[in-house]
Structures are given as C-alpha cells and as structure tokens.
Design a protein around this motif. Structure first.
Motif, mmCIF file in Angstrom:
data_model
loop_
_atom_site.group_PDB
_atom_site.id
_atom_site.type_symbol
_atom_site.label_atom_id
_atom_site.label_comp_id
_atom_site.label_asym_id
_atom_site.label_seq_id
_atom_site.Cartn_x
_atom_site.Cartn_y
_atom_site.Cartn_z
ATOM 1 N N PRO A 7 -11.563 61.710 -2.853
ATOM 2 C CA PRO A 7 -11.807 60.525 -3.687
ATOM 3 C C PRO A 7 -13.231 59.992 -3.528
ATOM 4 O O PRO A 7 -13.775 59.962 -2.425
ATOM 5 C CB PRO A 7 -10.791 59.520 -3.158
ATOM 6 C CG PRO A 7 -10.572 59.912 -1.740
ATOM 7 C CD PRO A 7 -10.758 61.404 -1.675
ATOM 8 N N ILE A 8 -13.832 59.601 -4.643
ATOM 9 C CA ILE A 8 -15.103 58.885 -4.601
ATOM 10 C C ILE A 8 -14.933 57.580 -5.365
ATOM 11 O O ILE A 8 -14.120 57.491 -6.287
ATOM 12 C CB ILE A 8 -16.287 59.703 -5.183
ATOM 13 C CG1 ILE A 8 -16.112 59.986 -6.668
ATOM 14 C CG2 ILE A 8 -16.503 60.975 -4.379
ATOM 15 C CD1 ILE A 8 -17.349 60.579 -7.340
ATOM 16 N N SER A 49 -12.750 61.706 6.438
ATOM 17 C CA SER A 49 -12.121 60.943 7.521
ATOM 18 C C SER A 49 -10.764 61.515 7.903
ATOM 19 O O SER A 49 -10.219 61.163 8.942
ATOM 20 C CB SER A 49 -11.981 59.475 7.113
ATOM 21 O OG SER A 49 -11.176 59.366 5.961
ATOM 22 N N ALA A 50 -10.226 62.381 7.086
ATOM 23 C CA ALA A 50 -8.917 62.978 7.371
ATOM 24 C C ALA A 50 -8.924 64.437 6.920
ATOM 25 O O ALA A 50 -9.654 64.824 6.025
ATOM 26 C CB ALA A 50 -7.814 62.214 6.640
ATOM 27 N N ASN A 51 -8.121 65.230 7.570
ATOM 28 C CA ASN A 51 -7.901 66.644 7.244
ATOM 29 C C ASN A 51 -9.096 67.555 7.531
ATOM 30 O O ASN A 51 -9.102 68.695 7.104
ATOM 31 C CB ASN A 51 -7.425 66.809 5.795
ATOM 32 C CG ASN A 51 -6.020 66.271 5.631
ATOM 33 O OD1 ASN A 51 -5.145 66.613 6.415
ATOM 34 N ND2 ASN A 51 -5.819 65.435 4.654
ATOM 35 N N HIS A 86 -17.163 65.801 11.160
ATOM 36 C CA HIS A 86 -16.135 65.457 10.165
ATOM 37 C C HIS A 86 -16.690 65.564 8.748
ATOM 38 O O HIS A 86 -16.726 64.599 7.996
ATOM 39 C CB HIS A 86 -15.573 64.053 10.374
ATOM 40 C CG HIS A 86 -15.031 63.815 11.742
ATOM 41 N ND1 HIS A 86 -14.333 62.684 12.068
ATOM 42 C CD2 HIS A 86 -15.069 64.545 12.876
ATOM 43 C CE1 HIS A 86 -13.971 62.730 13.333
ATOM 44 N NE2 HIS A 86 -14.412 63.857 13.842
ATOM 45 N N ALA A 87 -17.111 66.767 8.379
ATOM 46 C CA ALA A 87 -17.727 66.952 7.069
ATOM 47 C C ALA A 87 -17.333 68.287 6.459
ATOM 48 O O ALA A 87 -17.057 69.252 7.168
ATOM 49 C CB ALA A 87 -19.244 66.870 7.188
ATOM 50 N N PHE A 88 -17.286 68.301 5.142
ATOM 51 C CA PHE A 88 -17.150 69.537 4.373
ATOM 52 C C PHE A 88 -18.535 69.907 3.840
ATOM 53 O O PHE A 88 -19.254 69.041 3.342
ATOM 54 C CB PHE A 88 -16.248 69.347 3.145
ATOM 55 C CG PHE A 88 -14.782 69.146 3.410
ATOM 56 C CD1 PHE A 88 -14.210 69.393 4.637
ATOM 57 C CD2 PHE A 88 -13.963 68.698 2.382
ATOM 58 C CE1 PHE A 88 -12.850 69.204 4.846
ATOM 59 C CE2 PHE A 88 -12.611 68.509 2.572
ATOM 60 C CZ PHE A 88 -12.053 68.763 3.810
ATOM 61 N N HIS A 89 -18.880 71.169 3.917
ATOM 62 C CA HIS A 89 -20.047 71.703 3.210
ATOM 63 C C HIS A 89 -19.475 72.325 1.943
ATOM 64 O O HIS A 89 -18.685 73.271 2.021
ATOM 65 C CB HIS A 89 -20.779 72.740 4.065
ATOM 66 C CG HIS A 89 -21.376 72.144 5.301
ATOM 67 N ND1 HIS A 89 -22.721 71.961 5.454
ATOM 68 C CD2 HIS A 89 -20.804 71.660 6.427
ATOM 69 C CE1 HIS A 89 -22.957 71.406 6.624
ATOM 70 N NE2 HIS A 89 -21.804 71.217 7.232
ATOM 71 N N ARG A 119 -7.956 56.495 0.555
ATOM 72 C CA ARG A 119 -9.401 56.685 0.649
ATOM 73 C C ARG A 119 -9.737 57.970 1.376
ATOM 74 O O ARG A 119 -10.885 58.267 1.592
ATOM 75 C CB ARG A 119 -10.023 55.509 1.369
ATOM 76 C CG ARG A 119 -9.978 54.248 0.561
ATOM 77 C CD ARG A 119 -10.784 53.193 1.234
ATOM 78 N NE ARG A 119 -10.009 51.962 1.168
ATOM 79 C CZ ARG A 119 -10.292 50.885 1.822
ATOM 80 N NH1 ARG A 119 -11.316 50.854 2.612
ATOM 81 N NH2 ARG A 119 -9.550 49.828 1.702
ATOM 82 N N ALA A 120 -8.759 58.721 1.777
ATOM 83 C CA ALA A 120 -8.986 59.937 2.553
ATOM 84 C C ALA A 120 -8.750 61.183 1.695
ATOM 85 O O ALA A 120 -8.126 61.117 0.650
ATOM 86 C CB ALA A 120 -8.046 59.959 3.758
ATOM 87 N N VAL A 121 -9.247 62.289 2.188
ATOM 88 C CA VAL A 121 -9.002 63.575 1.539
ATOM 89 C C VAL A 121 -7.514 63.896 1.682
ATOM 90 O O VAL A 121 -6.949 63.804 2.770
ATOM 91 C CB VAL A 121 -9.877 64.672 2.186
ATOM 92 C CG1 VAL A 121 -9.498 66.037 1.663
ATOM 93 C CG2 VAL A 121 -11.349 64.388 1.927
#
Length: 187
Positions: A7-8, A49-51, A86-89, A119-121
């Motif tokens: 989500p954005i 922040s999640a997953n 805690h990041a996706f590329h 608000r989380a993935v």
C-alpha cells in the motif's frame, strides 16, 4: 510463491528517491508521473514493516492505493529482500504499471474485500485467481465490470457513494419500521 500487496498513501508522508538525489512526495500524482516518465524504476528500494521475513525473490508485488479510491495501480517483482533493513528491492514493469493506471481494473472497493485496510504489505495469494482474472495483460475485466463485481461481493456497498447512501437510508428505514411495529420507540 506468494503475491504481495504494497500500500502507498499520501498521508503516510513517504517519498520516492530518484537517481539524481531528488525526492518526490508519495501521492497518486507523483507515482503516475514517475511511471509515465519511466523514473519509478529509479526508486527500487521500498521499506516494508511486515512480511520481510516471508517474501522471496521473484515474487509479485502489486502497488495499491486507497487514495482517490483507486485500488491496484502498479506491478513489480522482488529482486532482493533486505531482511536487515526491512526492504524490498523491486523491479517495476512500467508497461504493466501504465496498463493498471489507464484501465484501473482492480478498484479499491474490491481489494478491501480481500484484505482489511492495513498499512503493511499483505499476502494476496488466497485471492490470486480473482486477481489474475482482472489483470489487463491477462485479458481481465474492465474497471466498470470490476466495480460491479465489488458491489455484488460487498453487501451492496461499492464505489457509487450516492447508491451507498440510498442503501443505508433504506436499511435504517426498514429497521426503524420493524422495531416500531414491535412497540419500541426509535430515535
């Protein structure tokens, strides 16, 4: 393999980071501008922040916004998961992002049926069949057909706010009449 919803929102106060060192505040408008200019791919690191412990390389990520009640507006795949930061590329498919922006085949009202507002993935895998049936590059339904499906699935509530108000008022009248017929005073 899982499929993720990222989500954005303008109200989250985040920014897009571009190669020239500039930033753009996250909004539907800035996202659209970056897709159309091809610059969205410059911001490949998206904090989660999640997953971040569950997600894997090559899994799909759909970008979602409830802003302006739009729904799914973007598509990427995961190049790498940085579990420390805690990041996706992400690798964005700009043609698919443009197709989603142009046709809006998966409205927010339908996505809300699949996941609670968060608000989380979120993992979309349980809804993958329905999601795939709506994607424009897979011959999916158009925006209006998806809205109608959302209204059918959503107990009468969809993106038609005037109709939602009419349904709400009819429900209040029916409940009020019922209780009055049973001798209750209703305010």
């Amino acid at each position: 393999m899982s499929t993720w919803l990222y989500p954005i929102s303008k109200r989250a106060g985040r920014v897009f980071y571009l190669d020239d060192g500039s930033t753009r505040k996250v909004s539907v408008e800035s996202y659209t501008e970056l897709v159309k200019s091809g610059r969205l791919s410059e911001d490949e690191v998206w904090t989660v922040s999640a997953n971040f412990l569950t997600a894997q390389v090559d899994e799909e990520v759909f970008i979602y916004t409830g802003d302006k009640d739009l729904g799914i507006i973007g598509y990427a795949t995961i190049l790498d998961v940085d579990r420390t930061d805690h990041a996706f590329h992400l690798a964005f498919d700009l043609k698919k992002c443009e197709a989603l922006l142009e046709t809006l085949p998966i409205p927010a009202s339908l996505v809300r049926e699949w996941v609670l507002p968060r608000r989380a993935v979120v993992d979309l895998t349980p809804h993958l069949s329905k999601l795939n049936s709506l994607l424009p590059w897979k011959g999916g339904k158009n925006h209006k057909e998806a809205e109608k499906a959302a209204i059918v699935l959503g107990a009468g509530f969809g993106v038609d706010h005037k109709r939602n108000k009419e349904v709400e008022e009819a429900a209040i009248r029916a409940v009020t009449d019922y209780y009055r017929s049973k001798g209750w005073d209703v305010d």
